[in-house]
Scaffold this motif. Structure first.
Motif, PDB file in Angstrom:
ATOM      1  N   LEU A  89      15.675 -33.990 -12.390  1.00 33.86           N
ATOM      2  CA  LEU A  89      16.298 -32.927 -11.602  1.00 33.86           C
ATOM      3  C   LEU A  89      17.129 -33.194 -10.599  1.00 33.86           C
ATOM      4  N   TYR A  90      16.545 -34.439  -9.755  1.00 33.65           N
ATOM      5  CA  TYR A  90      17.296 -34.702  -8.725  1.00 33.65           C
ATOM      6  C   TYR A  90      18.693 -35.357  -9.079  1.00 33.65           C
ATOM      7  N   ARG A  91      18.721 -36.162 -10.240  1.00 32.55           N
ATOM      8  CA  ARG A  91      19.767 -37.008 -10.664  1.00 32.55           C
ATOM      9  C   ARG A  91      20.869 -35.765 -11.310  1.00 32.55           C
ATOM     10  N   GLN A  92      20.383 -34.663 -11.695  1.00 26.80           N
ATOM     11  CA  GLN A  92      21.332 -33.482 -12.073  1.00 26.80           C
ATOM     12  C   GLN A  92      21.944 -32.919 -10.673  1.00 26.80           C
ATOM     13  N   PHE A  93      21.193 -32.779  -9.851  1.00 29.54           N
ATOM     14  CA  PHE A  93      21.564 -32.485  -8.441  1.00 29.54           C
ATOM     15  C   PHE A  93      22.674 -33.323  -8.072  1.00 29.54           C
ATOM     16  N   LEU A  94      22.393 -34.727  -8.338  1.00 27.35           N
ATOM     17  CA  LEU A  94      23.493 -35.518  -7.724  1.00 27.35           C
ATOM     18  C   LEU A  94      24.748 -35.446  -8.570  1.00 27.35           C
ATOM     19  N   ALA A  95      24.776 -35.302  -9.786  1.00 33.01           N
ATOM     20  CA  ALA A  95      25.802 -35.102 -10.614  1.00 33.01           C
ATOM     21  C   ALA A  95      26.724 -33.807 -10.077  1.00 33.01           C
ATOM     22  N   LEU A  96      25.991 -32.500  -9.969  1.00 31.77           N
ATOM     23  CA  LEU A  96      26.420 -31.564  -9.446  1.00 31.77           C
ATOM     24  C   LEU A  96      27.399 -31.757  -8.015  1.00 31.77           C
ATOM     25  N   LEU A  97      26.907 -32.613  -7.175  1.00 28.76           N
ATOM     26  CA  LEU A  97      27.390 -32.802  -5.978  1.00 28.76           C
ATOM     27  C   LEU A  97      28.540 -33.580  -6.060  1.00 28.76           C
ATOM     28  N   GLY A  98      28.465 -34.425  -6.890  1.00 27.86           N
ATOM     29  CA  GLY A  98      29.688 -35.311  -7.191  1.00 27.86           C
ATOM     30  C   GLY A  98      30.931 -34.641  -7.672  1.00 27.86           C
ATOM     31  N   GLY A  99      30.515 -33.523  -8.582  1.00 30.20           N
ATOM     32  CA  GLY A  99      31.751 -32.694  -8.993  1.00 30.20           C
ATOM     33  C   GLY A  99      32.543 -31.870  -7.822  1.00 30.20           C
ATOM     34  N   THR A 100      31.380 -31.438  -6.997  1.00 31.52           N
ATOM     35  CA  THR A 100      32.103 -30.848  -5.781  1.00 31.52           C
ATOM     36  C   THR A 100      33.120 -31.674  -4.821  1.00 31.52           C
ATOM     37  N   ILE A 101      32.748 -33.059  -4.903  1.00 31.96           N
ATOM     38  CA  ILE A 101      33.196 -34.089  -4.043  1.00 31.96           C
ATOM     39  C   ILE A 101      34.707 -34.411  -4.858  1.00 31.96           C
ATOM     40  N   ILE A 102      34.892 -34.263  -6.122  1.00 34.11           N
ATOM     41  CA  ILE A 102      36.190 -34.504  -6.592  1.00 34.11           C
ATOM     42  C   ILE A 102      37.273 -33.351  -6.383  1.00 34.11           C
ATOM     43  N   HIS A 103      36.257 -32.271  -6.388  1.00 33.72           N
ATOM     44  CA  HIS A 103      37.086 -30.957  -6.154  1.00 33.72           C
ATOM     45  C   HIS A 103      37.783 -30.822  -4.692  1.00 33.72           C
ATOM     46  N   THR A 104      36.903 -31.458  -3.810  1.00 30.98           N
ATOM     47  CA  THR A 104      37.314 -31.252  -2.540  1.00 30.98           C
ATOM     48  C   THR A 104      38.505 -32.259  -2.320  1.00 30.98           C
ATOM     49  N   GLN A 105      38.471 -33.651  -2.806  1.00 31.73           N
ATOM     50  CA  GLN A 105      39.469 -34.368  -2.606  1.00 31.73           C
ATOM     51  C   GLN A 105      40.767 -34.030  -3.284  1.00 31.73           C
ATOM     52  N   GLU A 106      40.769 -33.079  -4.257  1.00 28.78           N
ATOM     53  CA  GLU A 106      41.911 -32.813  -4.845  1.00 28.78           C
ATOM     54  C   GLU A 106      42.629 -31.682  -3.731  1.00 28.78           C
ATOM     55  N   LYS A 107      41.954 -30.852  -3.031  1.00 27.82           N
ATOM     56  CA  LYS A 107      42.125 -29.947  -2.072  1.00 27.82           C
ATOM     57  C   LYS A 107      42.913 -30.771  -0.842  1.00 27.82           C
ATOM     58  N   LEU A 108      42.294 -31.712  -0.596  1.00 31.41           N
ATOM     59  CA  LEU A 108      42.654 -32.488   0.615  1.00 31.41           C
ATOM     60  C   LEU A 108      44.140 -33.641   0.392  1.00 31.41           C
ATOM     61  N   THR A 109      44.118 -33.703  -1.007  1.00 32.07           N
ATOM     62  CA  THR A 109      45.275 -34.347  -1.495  1.00 32.07           C
ATOM     63  C   THR A 109      46.583 -33.402  -1.451  1.00 32.07           C
ATOM     64  N   ALA A 110      46.330 -32.204  -1.821  1.00 30.79           N
ATOM     65  CA  ALA A 110      47.468 -31.220  -1.768  1.00 30.79           C
ATOM     66  C   ALA A 110      47.752 -30.727  -0.350  1.00 30.79           C
ATOM     67  N   THR A 111      46.596 -30.769   0.580  1.00 30.57           N
ATOM     68  CA  THR A 111      47.116 -30.445   1.906  1.00 30.57           C
ATOM     69  C   THR A 111      47.794 -31.502   2.619  1.00 30.57           C
ATOM     70  N   ALA A 112      47.446 -32.773   2.201  1.00 33.68           N
ATOM     71  CA  ALA A 112      48.242 -33.900   2.893  1.00 33.68           C
ATOM     72  C   ALA A 112      49.677 -33.749   2.510  1.00 33.68           C
ATOM     73  N   LEU A 113      49.856 -33.726   1.190  1.00 32.92           N
ATOM     74  CA  LEU A 113      51.168 -33.614   0.870  1.00 32.92           C
ATOM     75  C   LEU A 113      52.159 -32.536   1.214  1.00 32.92           C
ATOM     76  N   GLU A 114      51.406 -31.392   1.772  1.00 33.23           N
ATOM     77  CA  GLU A 114      52.081 -29.966   2.251  1.00 33.23           C
ATOM     78  C   GLU A 114      52.421 -30.412   3.583  1.00 33.23           C
ATOM     79  N   HIS A 115      51.443 -31.028   4.637  1.00 32.84           N
ATOM     80  CA  HIS A 115      51.744 -31.075   5.895  1.00 32.84           C
ATOM     81  C   HIS A 115      51.902 -32.640   6.183  1.00 32.84           C
ATOM     82  N   GLY A 116      51.945 -33.369   5.496  1.00 31.71           N
ATOM     83  CA  GLY A 116      51.945 -34.789   5.936  1.00 31.71           C
ATOM     84  C   GLY A 116      50.975 -35.505   6.386  1.00 31.71           C
TER      85      GLY A 116
END
Length: 266
Positions: A89-116
């Motif tokens: 279950l701990y490894r499943q927790f890490l997998a779920l956490l990794g999915g949120t990190i990828i989603h966060t990076q996508e949002k950060l990339t969009a913000t950096a493109l919009e605001h420089g």
């Protein structure tokens, strides 16, 4: 799909009806889809609730508990689980956490493109009834919380090590933001030396209000004492009544007496 799920609040039974694409012209014809509502309670093919995954992740990451210690805690709560499944279950927790990190990076990339670029900010919080400090790193322009760490006290080296993975992200950093804590300022300047640093205006104004508030309270008390000596101001209804009395003309009798003229004959 039917299964019994163990949660921290007790055992629950859930059932979901999956569906299969029956449209022969669809490219997904014959593909089976799980009932997504069941996923709110547990992962597919798992009989443990998502709250147990979160409990295991928190105990291992933040409380530094070993898997066998977490197993004992869960057993004391009435959860039937062994050490091997705790690790799974701990490894499943890490997998779920990794999915949120990828989603966060996508949002950060969009913000950096919009605001420089991005603006990093750190805020230190102290949970109620807890002695440790919780440091939260978030991006200002998008308002996205990115990471958090618990420290017993503000340590520059500990903060620098925590910020190291985010220092290596491929984004231009426009500025950094924090309160006046010297450890945070030093860590952010060390991680992003080319970015300008600014103190948070909300914290700055809050610090100013601490010295202004007693003076403001004293001034309001003096004004109240001075105003208490003035005559009472009539309310709106009293003013209307006074105006109506002034504007109403004096009534005249319906019949006025005229002087009686007596004719005289010479």
């Amino acid at each position: 799909m039917r299964k019994t799920i163990q949660t921290l609040k007790g055992v629950v039974f859930v059932a979901g009806k999956g569906k299969e694409c029956a449209n022969s012209e669809c490219e997904y014809f014959g593909q089976h889809y799980l009932a997504c509502g069941v996923l709110k309670y547990s992962l597919p093919k798992s009989t443990y609730g998502l709250d147990i995954l979160a409990f295991i992740g928190w105990q291992h990451e933040h409380e530094h508990q070993q898997l066998v210690e977490i197993q004992r805690q869960l057993n004391q709560r009435g959860i039937e689980i062994n050490e091997r499944n705790v690790g799974k279950l701990y490894r499943q927790f890490l997998a779920l956490l990794g999915g949120t990190i990828i989603h966060t990076q996508e949002k950060l990339t969009a913000t950096a493109l919009e605001h420089g670029g991005l603006i990093w900010a750190i805020d230190a919080l102290q949970p109620e009834g807890h002695g440790t400090l919780l440091y939260v790193l978030y991006e200002v322009l998008s308002g996205i919380p990115v990471s958090a760490v618990q420290l017993q006290q503000a340590q520059v080296q500990g903060l620098i090590e925590w910020l190291q993975p985010y220092k290596e992200l491929p984004y231009k950093i426009l500025a950094t933001l924090s309160d006046g804590e010297s450890a945070i300022i030093t860590a952010m300047n060390s991680s992003w030396p080319d970015a300008a640093h600014q103190r948070c205006q909300a914290h700055f104004l809050s610090n100013l209000s601490e010295s202004v508030l007693p003076l403001d309270t004293k001034l309001r008390q003096q004004l109240k004492a001075d105003l208490d000596g003035l005559p009472k101001v009539p309310d709106y209804s009293e003013r209307l009544q006074d105006q109506s009395q002034q504007q109403q003309p004096q009534s005249s009798p319906l019949f006025q007496q005229s002087p009686i003229c007596h004719e005289t004959h010479s």
